[in-house]
Design an enzyme around this catalytic site. Structure first.
Site: not given
Length: 529
Positions: A203, A209, A264-265, A350, A381, A492
């Site tokens: 965005k 990253e 964003g999510r 979030e 398991h 950040k």
């Protein structure tokens, strides 16, 4: 959202729920007894929408406790909050933004920019998948690498992986998110720069990253192409920061927009979903949108008592508030949904990881929960031992498909379904062996089961939208903002200072002794004084 004056704990419904929850937690109370008392409990406590069934009958719910939870939703003005979101009101108050991801999947959306972007996506998908789009050497694109993180990665990766059976077969889509250079390097190791296209999904176009991986991908391409003009043939950007993308070398017709009213999510339905469309084709991408829109309509129009996201959310609120619940396991009995728990971690944690309400006051009850899980039967398991005999209160969402993904796999798929249904039954009923307490399985542990007819784009869109709206309902009840994430920003900000210190370009005396010690040792081990 709840009331501008009250937290949920100040409602009359909350007071009644406190009393009812004590009765439900009495040592003699058993969920299984509710089935003995009512022959139609499954019909009463299950709900279908399209090809998705929610069975919430194996929960600590009676007619009275459910009715009181519905009263809580009304006292917290949930219907008005739903209309406020769909109406485009600025319900993200800390950022003064509307929340309109639902407009991205509305075929009659009044937002022309959404329709225009879908048309542009379709043009790009057709050009790339048909081979019309050529790389710098004249070869067609064979691989697409999406570079993003968080919402620009988790949603598209989930859907592309889940719907791999619907692959267009034209390109292979890969996802790189981690700033660890190994992630990008391993992805590129088997790819050819001449036939690789990158999507930079960011965005801001400044996310650390994504920025670092984008720079490295750009250099990888230029090492082969030896020509800056190749960037325009091998990079697409999805961003609000057109100037930064242009400076990177991505030209105007390769820039797709985002808007501040899409978090964003919640963005996989936007141009962030371009890798999905490339992987499964534009028709299937539109089917994904259609399934989500159908759940939107259900959420907006159904009565609270028959509203799937509302009911799932209220059960979670009940357990968080009165059963000392701190986590929920999400267990899809589908290997194709192996990325779903990670996607839901961001969506839920979030959104709901907030300790203050909309008015800035400390919340008066637990809000949010840890979301975790893996596909069944693998989980049986590993961590299912804790679910069955541990001391934690952990509700489970089981997700299963009635039909096998591939013709010929029906018998093995029935084993998968049998295991799913068996686990919810065992969690509820438990098992006692006389004089062998170590074999005692207490049971009386709640779960939901979401049974879906088949895994396809429409049904997956509906499932994802269901969880989106569940999260929104929880936020309304807890009176918190589900659409900001200020806690993410602090790390950040600090990482920039620490990068300078690790590089030897800034002093370390302002850091605490632990951080200084870590920096010094890291610098020593990597050869820096």
């Amino acid at each position: 959202m709840c009331s501008l004056m009250n937290s949920p704990t100040q409602t009359s419904a909350w007071t009644r729920l406190a009393t009812l929850s004590e009765d439900l937690q009495d040592e003699d109370f058993r969920i299984s007894h509710l089935f003995d008392e009512s022959a139609n409990r499954f019909e009463r406590f299950s709900l279908a929408h399209d090809s998705l069934l929610l069975d919430y009958s194996k929960n600590f719910l009676t007619d009275e406790s459910l009715a009181t939870l519905i009263d809580l939703a009304r006292e917290c003005h949930l219907p008005a909050a739903i209309e406020a979101m769909f109406g485009g009101e600025k319900i993200n108050r800390s950022e003064d933004r509307a929340v309109l991801h639902v407009a991205l999947r509305d075929p009659d959306t009044p937002k022309q920019e959404v329709l225009d972007t879908l048309a542009r996506m379709e043009t790009l998908v057709e050009a790339i998948n048909s081979g019309e789009w050529k790389g710098y050497s004249g070869k067609r694109i064979a691989n697409v690498v999406n570079i993003g993180i968080g919402g620009s990665d988790l949603g598209p990766a989930l859907v592309s992986d889940a719907l791999s059976a619907f692959s267009s077969g034209s390109v292979d889509v890969h996802f790189v998110s981690n700033v660890d250079p190994v992630h990008l390097r391993n992805t590129l190791s088997s790819l050819n720069p001449e036939t690789t296209l990158f999507i930079i999904a960011s965005k801001s176009f400044t996310t650390l990253e994504t920025h670092q991986n984008g720079k490295a991908a750009r250099q990888w391409l230029l090492n082969s192409a030896q020509n800056e003009e190749a960037i325009a043939r091998h990079f697409i950007a999805v961003t609000t920061n057109e100037s930064a993308a242009t400076e990177f070398g991505i030209l105007g017709d390769k820039l797709l927009p985002l808007w501040d009213w899409v978090g964003g999510r919640y963005s996989l339905w936007s141009a962030i979903g371009l890798p999905i469309a490339l992987a499964i084709g534009m028709d299937n991408f539109r089917a994904l949108l259609a399934g989500a829109h159908a759940m939107d309509r259900h959420f907006q129009e159904a009565d609270l008592e028959e509203n799937m996201p509302v009911l799932m959310a209220l059960v979670s609120v009940f357990y968080n508030g009165f059963f000392d619940c701190h986590s929920t396991a999400v267990v899809p009995y589908s290997q194709q949904l192996n990325r779903l728990p990670a996607y839901l971690q961001q969506l839920c944690m979030e959104s709901l990881g907030k300790a203050v309400d909309i008015q800035g006051r400390q919340v008066a009850t637990n809000s949010g929960e840890v979301i975790w899980g893996t596909p069944g039967t693998n989980g049986q398991h590993s961590y299912f031992q804790l679910l069955h005999q541990g001391t934690q209160f952990v509700p489970v969402d089981f997700i299963a498909f009635a039909n096998a993904a591939t013709v010929g796999d029906e018998e093995q798929h029935r084993h998968l379904l049998a295991n799913c249904f068996a686990q919810s039954l065992a969690l509820m009923n438990g098992h006692t062996v006389a004089h062998e307490p170590h074999k005692h399985v207490p049971g009386n542990r709640p779960s939901n089961t979401l049974l879906i007819e088949a895994l396809n784009p429409y049904n997956l869109g509906s499932l994802i939208a269901l969880y989106e709206h569940k999260v929104f309902v929880q936020s309304v009840i807890w009176n918190i903002n589900a659409f900001d994430q200020w806690g993410v920003q602090l790390g950040k900000l600090l990482s920039g200072r620490l990068f300078d210190a690790l590089s030897g370009e800034a002093p370390t005396q302002d850091f605490d002794a632990s951080t200084r010690g870590l920096i010094d040792l890291a610098r020593k081990w990597n050869g820096r004084k």
